[in-house]
Write a protein that holds these residues in place. Structure first.
Motif, PDB file in Angstrom:
ATOM      1  N   GLY A  11       0.781  -1.229   0.000  1.00  0.00           N
ATOM      2  CA  GLY A  11       0.000   0.000   0.000  1.00  0.00           C
ATOM      3  C   GLY A  11       0.817   1.286   0.000  1.00  0.00           C
ATOM      4  N   LEU A  41      -4.351 -14.307  -3.556  1.00  0.00           N
ATOM      5  CA  LEU A  41      -3.169 -13.856  -4.295  1.00  0.00           C
ATOM      6  C   LEU A  41      -2.242 -13.168  -3.309  1.00  0.00           C
ATOM      7  CD1 LEU A  41      -1.495 -13.048  -6.806  1.00  0.00           C
ATOM      8  CD2 LEU A  41      -3.023 -11.066  -7.060  1.00  0.00           C
ATOM      9  N   TYR A  55     -10.219  -8.666  -7.222  1.00  0.00           N
ATOM     10  CA  TYR A  55     -11.194  -7.704  -6.681  1.00  0.00           C
ATOM     11  C   TYR A  55     -12.508  -7.793  -7.458  1.00  0.00           C
ATOM     12  CZ  TYR A  55      -7.344  -5.446  -4.124  1.00  0.00           C
ATOM     13  OH  TYR A  55      -6.305  -5.191  -3.270  1.00  0.00           O
ATOM     14  N   ILE A  62     -10.530  -0.765  -2.303  1.00  0.00           N
ATOM     15  CA  ILE A  62     -10.564  -1.202  -3.707  1.00  0.00           C
ATOM     16  C   ILE A  62     -11.693  -2.210  -3.885  1.00  0.00           C
ATOM     17  CG2 ILE A  62      -9.292  -2.360  -5.541  1.00  0.00           C
ATOM     18  CD1 ILE A  62      -6.678  -1.392  -4.128  1.00  0.00           C
TER      19      ILE A  62
HETATM   20  P1  ADP Z   1      -0.143  -3.155   2.810  1.00  0.00           P
HETATM   21  O1  ADP Z   1       0.232  -1.738   2.543  1.00  0.00           O
HETATM   22  O2  ADP Z   1      -0.021  -3.545   4.230  1.00  0.00           O
HETATM   23  O3  ADP Z   1       0.562  -4.100   1.922  1.00  0.00           O
HETATM   24  P2  ADP Z   1      -2.747  -2.385   1.744  1.00  0.00           P
HETATM   25  O4  ADP Z   1      -4.071  -3.062   1.768  1.00  0.00           O
HETATM   26  O5  ADP Z   1      -2.693  -1.000   2.279  1.00  0.00           O
HETATM   27  O6  ADP Z   1      -1.715  -3.329   2.475  1.00  0.00           O
HETATM   28  O7  ADP Z   1      -2.235  -2.302   0.231  1.00  0.00           O
HETATM   29  C1  ADP Z   1      -1.885  -3.422  -0.492  1.00  0.00           C
HETATM   30  C2  ADP Z   1      -1.772  -3.030  -1.945  1.00  0.00           C
HETATM   31  O8  ADP Z   1      -0.859  -3.925  -2.590  1.00  0.00           O
HETATM   32  C3  ADP Z   1      -3.069  -3.158  -2.707  1.00  0.00           C
HETATM   33  O9  ADP Z   1      -3.057  -2.283  -3.813  1.00  0.00           O
HETATM   34  C4  ADP Z   1      -3.004  -4.609  -3.187  1.00  0.00           C
HETATM   35  O10 ADP Z   1      -3.827  -4.805  -4.302  1.00  0.00           O
HETATM   36  C5  ADP Z   1      -1.536  -4.732  -3.533  1.00  0.00           C
HETATM   37  N1  ADP Z   1      -0.973  -6.091  -3.454  1.00  0.00           N
HETATM   38  C6  ADP Z   1      -0.591  -6.755  -2.338  1.00  0.00           C
HETATM   39  N2  ADP Z   1      -0.116  -7.976  -2.640  1.00  0.00           N
HETATM   40  C7  ADP Z   1      -0.195  -8.105  -3.984  1.00  0.00           C
HETATM   41  C8  ADP Z   1       0.144  -9.157  -4.917  1.00  0.00           C
HETATM   42  N3  ADP Z   1       0.657 -10.320  -4.511  1.00  0.00           N
HETATM   43  N4  ADP Z   1      -0.071  -8.925  -6.235  1.00  0.00           N
HETATM   44  C9  ADP Z   1      -0.597  -7.743  -6.645  1.00  0.00           C
HETATM   45  N5  ADP Z   1      -0.932  -6.731  -5.828  1.00  0.00           N
HETATM   46  C10 ADP Z   1      -0.734  -6.891  -4.508  1.00  0.00           C
END
Ligand code: ADP
Length: 495
Positions: free
Chosen positions: A21, A341, A378, A399
């Protein structure tokens, strides 16, 4: 509001370099600030992935920039310049092959790179040195997370007399309290500070050097990414040892909710999906759902309707997947499918792989980082799992709501600030929150979702409500405008 020259210093920014994030937040915030009329730049390490992705074609701005990190430690970096895609935000890339030309941003699945303190000190020092060379006055230096946390300290000490920073306020944002950048005490010298800084009042923390402490001690304003998390981190449970220090700066600490990038996350225009859809015309979601089940190799049907659950996350303890593992036998008594994922820690990956083996066709894991697939999770899920132990802001749930997937989430941090509890009688709400961090409470919330799903008109109403939620960046940018003004004033007072 005066137009400001804002410089973000961060270790990630979407879409160039992302593990979570932080990247979304930095990239989207910069873009929204630029749209609001500010002049915005981001400093990032020039990681291998940026070259491999090839989204930007950077030009060389300063071929050779010496960065004095510490007495006797001088690194030669190149400064590259590009534009953040779809914006006029300048991205400055610090090119230093030995530090950044690697497979990962921070480490391998088995652990962090041991030279991380050196790699990210170079980001902090290199950014300030480059700004000094460019001789353009800066109004705000905005540092993010432990990787950039030494910047406010250097700004106040090493670079205090530089004309370009004469008015610059320093803001430090904590995106996650658990990652503080704690390193062996010898690092104090390697980051160019004297042993007099290795005290409990300064950067020492349980015998180690703690980078985050520098951000908290030296920034003019400290922010974190949701109001509830701002309250949690000043308590012993949420502060990871720094709650006491944060309380001493309570007057300068603010919780400001992140938004999501509504251009990137819009099911109506999403090119990664089997079919587009929107709140008013949701027909395409069924196709996305079928496609997701097929892509994950999940059984498309059994007697009765199945509820499709999705999750996209870093595989870290924080994300609470152990609750899912524990709850799985109970959950699998219901007609559910789970598409996961994630990438990250091996131990958690193995836990989820084991689940997928035990429940073939009903639980599946794709263990990788894949942005396009994230979009499809999503879009194709009915509900979205976020059993996080703690969650500073959380973007996944926002999201998911935009994509009409209702979050099932632990009532902590930003999850509380963004999800409205479903009330089936009043037929309103946007998600299912559970309070105790137990497998039972989590399973109960999934069962509540499952029950709501069986009532088709109810579910439709909830999905429409969730998709209508406003998670835009405008209010966040406005709040940061005020905080920046405060920081600049505080800086002026100090002079
Ligand atoms: P954090 O910042 O703790 O990782 P958040 O929910 O704030 O958690 O944000 C996570 C972001 O990263 C989102 O946009 C999510 O879709 C993306 N994300 C996390 N893991 C993956 C993955 N394996 N593949 C694609 N996108 C990912």
């Amino acid at each position: 509001m005066a137009k400001l020259r804002i410089v973000h210093i961060a270790s990630e920014a979407a879409p160039l370099a992302k593990t979570g994030g932080l990247a979304d937040a930095v990239g989207a915030m910069a873009r929204a600030q630029e749209q609001a009329g500010h002049k915005v730049a981001i400093f990032l390490p020039h990681y291998r992935i940026i070259r491999q992705l090839g989204i930007v074609k950077p030009e060389v701005l300063i071929p050779s920039l010496p960065v004095h990190v510490a007495p006797g430690i001088r690194q030669e970096v190149s400064l590259l310049k590009a534009e953040l895609p779809g914006s006029k935000v300048t991205v400055y890339l610090l090119d230093h092959a030995r530090s950044y030309d690697r497979d990962h941003l921070y480490g391998t699945p088995d652990g962090d790179y041991p030279d991380n303190p050196d790699r990210f000190v170079l980001l902090c020092r290199g950014a300030l040195q480059a700004l000094k060379e460019m001789k353009e006055e800066v109004d705000i230096v905005h540092a993010h997370d432990w990787q950039a946390a030494l910047t406010p300290l250097y700004l106040r000490r090493t670079y205090a007399g530089e004309p370009v920073f004469a008015k610059a306020g320093a803001v430090y944002t904590i995106h996650n309290m658990a990652y503080q950048g704690a390193f062996p005490k010898e690092s104090i010298v390697r980051v160019g500070l004297g042993w007099e800084m290795f005290t409990a009042e300064q950067l020492e923390f349980f015998g180690k050097v703690n980078f985050m402490k520098a951000g908290i001690l030296y920034a003019d304003r400290i922010t974190t990414v949701s109001p509830t998390y701002a309250n949690e981190i000043v308590t012993p449970e949420g502060g990871f040892g720094l709650d006491g220090l944060l309380r001493t700066r309570a007057a300068d600490l603010a919780g400001v909710l992140n938004g999501i990038d509504e251009d990137e996350w819009n099911p109506e225009k999403d090119k990664h999906l089997a079919a587009p859809y929107s709140r008013r015309n949701a027909a395409g979601k069924a196709a996305c759902r079928d496609a997701l089940l097929a892509e994950f190799g999940l059984d498309p049907a059994e007697s009765g309707q199945v509820l499709v659950l999705g999750a996209v996350a870093r595989l870290a303890e924080q994300k609470g997947f152990d609750l899912l593992a524990e709850a799985a036998p109970r959950l699998m008594k219901h007609p559910l499918r789970i598409a996961l994922l994630g990438s990250g820690e091996r131990r958690i990956q193995e836990l989820l792989e084991d689940l997928a083996r035990r429940f073939p066709g009903r639980i599946a894991l794709r263990a990788k980082f894949d942005n396009a697939l994230a979009h499809r999770v999503y879009a194709g899920s009915d509900a979205y799992l976020m059993p996080s132990r703690y969650e500073p802001c959380g973007l996944g749930q926002m999201i998911a709501m935009h994509y009409g997937s209702l979050p099932i989430a632990h009532a902590v941090g930003g999850l509380v600030d963004t999800i409205r509890q479903v009330d089936p009688r009043k037929k309103q709400g946007t998600g299912f929150l559970f309070k105790a961090a137990t497998a039972d409470a989590f399973a109960k919330a999934v069962e509540d979702a499952r029950n709501a799903y069986e009532d088709e008109p109810l579910w439709k109403k909830l999905v429409t409500e969730a998709m209508a939620e406003d998670f835009s960046w405008e209010p966040t940018v406005k709040r940061y405008d005020q905080l920046y003004a405060d920081a600049i004033r505080q800086r002026a007072k100090r002079k």
